[in-house]
Design a protein around this motif. Structure first.
Motif, PDB file in Angstrom:
ATOM      1  N   UNK A  32       0.830  -1.207   0.000  1.00 15.71           N
ATOM      2  CA  UNK A  32       0.000   0.000   0.000  1.00 15.71           C
ATOM      3  C   UNK A  32       0.863   1.255   0.000  1.00 15.71           C
ATOM      4  N   UNK A  33       1.950   1.245   0.774  1.00 13.16           N
ATOM      5  CA  UNK A  33       2.850   2.395   0.788  1.00 13.16           C
ATOM      6  C   UNK A  33       3.487   2.618  -0.582  1.00 13.16           C
ATOM      7  N   UNK A  70       1.443   9.358  -5.565  1.00 13.32           N
ATOM      8  CA  UNK A  70       1.520  10.709  -4.989  1.00 13.32           C
ATOM      9  C   UNK A  70       2.714  11.478  -5.529  1.00 13.32           C
ATOM     10  N   UNK A  71       3.878  10.849  -5.563  1.00 12.83           N
ATOM     11  CA  UNK A  71       5.073  11.543  -6.050  1.00 12.83           C
ATOM     12  C   UNK A  71       4.960  11.875  -7.531  1.00 12.83           C
ATOM     13  N   UNK A  86      -5.750  -3.157 -17.603  1.00 14.60           N
ATOM     14  CA  UNK A  86      -5.685  -4.443 -16.924  1.00 14.60           C
ATOM     15  C   UNK A  86      -5.852  -4.302 -15.426  1.00 14.60           C
ATOM     16  N   UNK A  87      -5.496  -5.371 -14.700  1.00 13.50           N
ATOM     17  CA  UNK A  87      -5.724  -5.387 -13.254  1.00 13.50           C
ATOM     18  C   UNK A  87      -4.401  -5.440 -12.485  1.00 13.50           C
ATOM     19  N   UNK A  88      -3.311  -5.050 -13.100  1.00  9.19           N
ATOM     20  CA  UNK A  88      -2.022  -5.049 -12.420  1.00  9.19           C
ATOM     21  C   UNK A  88      -1.848  -3.811 -11.556  1.00  9.19           C
ATOM     22  N   UNK A  89      -0.591  -3.419 -11.368  1.00 10.33           N
ATOM     23  CA  UNK A  89      -0.298  -2.269 -10.514  1.00 10.33           C
ATOM     24  C   UNK A  89      -0.522  -0.942 -11.229  1.00 10.33           C
ATOM     25  N   UNK A  90      -0.383  -0.933 -12.538  1.00 12.00           N
ATOM     26  CA  UNK A  90      -0.473   0.327 -13.282  1.00 12.00           C
ATOM     27  C   UNK A  90      -1.804   1.049 -13.075  1.00 12.00           C
ATOM     28  N   UNK A  91      -2.969   0.373 -13.208  1.00 10.00           N
ATOM     29  CA  UNK A  91      -4.225   1.112 -13.012  1.00 10.00           C
ATOM     30  C   UNK A  91      -4.387   1.649 -11.597  1.00 10.00           C
ATOM     31  N   UNK A  92      -3.922   0.910 -10.592  1.00  8.00           N
ATOM     32  CA  UNK A  92      -4.041   1.386  -9.212  1.00  8.00           C
ATOM     33  C   UNK A  92      -3.201   2.639  -9.009  1.00  8.00           C
ATOM     34  N   UNK A  93      -1.954   2.588  -9.478  1.00 12.72           N
ATOM     35  CA  UNK A  93      -1.079   3.744  -9.325  1.00 12.72           C
ATOM     36  C   UNK A  93      -1.593   4.919 -10.151  1.00 12.72           C
ATOM     37  N   UNK A  94      -2.194   4.629 -11.304  1.00 15.73           N
ATOM     38  CA  UNK A  94      -2.680   5.720 -12.162  1.00 15.73           C
ATOM     39  C   UNK A  94      -3.805   6.501 -11.483  1.00 15.73           C
ATOM     40  N   UNK A  95      -4.775   5.808 -10.884  1.00 17.93           N
ATOM     41  CA  UNK A  95      -5.882   6.541 -10.254  1.00 17.93           C
ATOM     42  C   UNK A  95      -5.391   7.312  -9.033  1.00 17.93           C
ATOM     43  N   UNK A  96      -4.382   6.781  -8.326  1.00 20.94           N
ATOM     44  CA  UNK A  96      -3.801   7.516  -7.210  1.00 20.94           C
ATOM     45  C   UNK A  96      -3.048   8.735  -7.733  1.00 20.94           C
ATOM     46  N   UNK A  97      -2.322   8.552  -8.828  1.00 25.10           N
ATOM     47  CA  UNK A  97      -1.638   9.672  -9.481  1.00 25.10           C
ATOM     48  C   UNK A  97      -2.630  10.762  -9.859  1.00 25.10           C
ATOM     49  N   UNK A  98      -3.765  10.383 -10.438  1.00 23.04           N
ATOM     50  CA  UNK A  98      -4.753  11.359 -10.880  1.00 23.04           C
ATOM     51  C   UNK A  98      -5.322  12.132  -9.693  1.00 23.04           C
ATOM     52  N   UNK A 130      -2.082  14.256  -0.937  1.00 23.32           N
ATOM     53  CA  UNK A 130      -1.744  13.076  -0.143  1.00 23.32           C
ATOM     54  C   UNK A 130      -2.990  12.454   0.471  1.00 23.32           C
ATOM     55  N   UNK A 131      -3.876  13.300   1.010  1.00 21.28           N
ATOM     56  CA  UNK A 131      -5.130  12.780   1.549  1.00 21.28           C
ATOM     57  C   UNK A 131      -5.970  12.103   0.482  1.00 21.28           C
ATOM     58  N   UNK A 132      -6.018  12.702  -0.705  1.00 24.70           N
ATOM     59  CA  UNK A 132      -6.768  12.089  -1.803  1.00 24.70           C
ATOM     60  C   UNK A 132      -6.140  10.769  -2.234  1.00 24.70           C
ATOM     61  N   UNK A 133      -4.808  10.692  -2.167  1.00 26.81           N
ATOM     62  CA  UNK A 133      -4.119   9.455  -2.552  1.00 26.81           C
ATOM     63  C   UNK A 133      -4.497   8.306  -1.627  1.00 26.81           C
ATOM     64  N   UNK A 134      -4.503   8.557  -0.327  1.00 25.04           N
ATOM     65  CA  UNK A 134      -4.879   7.498   0.622  1.00 25.04           C
ATOM     66  C   UNK A 134      -6.347   7.127   0.480  1.00 25.04           C
ATOM     67  N   UNK A 135      -7.205   8.116   0.248  1.00 22.41           N
ATOM     68  CA  UNK A 135      -8.626   7.818   0.074  1.00 22.41           C
ATOM     69  C   UNK A 135      -8.870   6.982  -1.176  1.00 22.41           C
TER      70      UNK A 135
END
Length: 269
Positions: free
Chosen positions: A78-79, A86-87, A134-146, A202-207
């Protein structure tokens, strides 16, 4: 500077340090009282018959998850996702915000799209992102990035457009070029806005993380909480909630300390 002025300056700095230490000690005491009081209320509600696990039950669950290594894997993954998104979001948002604030043409081209995507929760794009990436790490990181990007870019833009025009005009009168004005006036004046935007991002990233891990994840705090929901394992859910809250609070305090360090020139109440 005369000896009297030097003595007064030293005395003023000394009073400020004492006042700062006093305020820090008071904040620490109030925070400790608040945490203890919150845990006590939680415990009383659990004992009163509410469907809540007691603090010892949650602590025992956390120890059990740590013993088999699952907790460390969940926290680490998760971190990694939060920090990556976030970065990346902050790194992209800051120059985009500067461009929008400094160049009217860039503002006209970018602002409609920024405002458009601001009205769409990043989680609403998650199904589309999963279909495309797909369902790998890229989509998860992308929505957190957005989520992080949208939280930071507007604040950076606002910081640039809020710079006192008197400072810019004074620099021009002294012969400074646009590049010098941008580096020596605009960027320092925008730093408080940027750091506030980063804290919001950062708050939006965790949410966003928790919802992102509900789909297509096999490890992570959000995944652990989902498993707790399926098996009605309330202590596991509370462990995830507490760890996310603690990690988010620690990261926010680090950003706040950075903000105080970089904006020590600002007058504070």
């Amino acid at each position: 500077m005369t000896a009297l002025e030097s003595t007064r300056s030293i005395a003023t700095r000394s009073r400020r340090r004492v006042r700062s230490r006093s305020m820090s000690a008071r904040s620490l005491i109030l925070g400790s009282v608040s945490v203890i009081g919150g845990i006590a209320i939680w415990w009383l509600l659990a004992l009163a018959g509410f469907q809540l696990p007691t603090p010892p039950e949650v602590a025992a669950k956390a120890v059990a998850l740590a013993d088999n290594g699952a907790l460390y894997k969940d926290v680490g993954m998760s971190l990694m996702r939060v920090l990556s998104g976030f970065l990346l979001g902050s790194i992209v948002a800051i120059p985009v915000g500067f461009l929008m604030g400094w160049y009217p043409i860039a503002r006209g081209l970018m602002e409609p799209w920024i405002q458009f995507f601001r009205t769409i929760p990043p989680l609403a794009l998650l199904p589309l992102v999963i279909v495309l990436l797909g369902i790998g790490e890229v989509p998860k990181i992308f929505v957190i990035f957005l989520a992080s990007f949208l939280g930071c870019v507007i604040s950076t833009f606002q910081g640039v457009v809020s710079v006192d025009r008197t400072l810019i005009n004074a620099a021009r009168v002294l012969g400074a070029k646009d590049g010098t004005i941008f580096l020596r006036v605009v960027i320092p004046a925008s730093v408080p806005f940027i750091l506030v935007g980063m804290r919001v991002g950062l708050g939006s990233a965790w949410a966003t993380l928790v919802a992102a891990e509900l789909l297509g994840a096999s490890v992570g705090l959000g995944y652990r909480m989902q498993q707790g929901q399926l098996f009605y394992d309330l202590p596991s859910i509370f462990v995830g909630i507490i760890i996310i809250g603690v990690l988010g609070l620690v990261m926010d305090r680090l950003l706040l300390a950075t903000e105080k360090k970089l904006t020590s020139w600002q007058e504070r109440r």
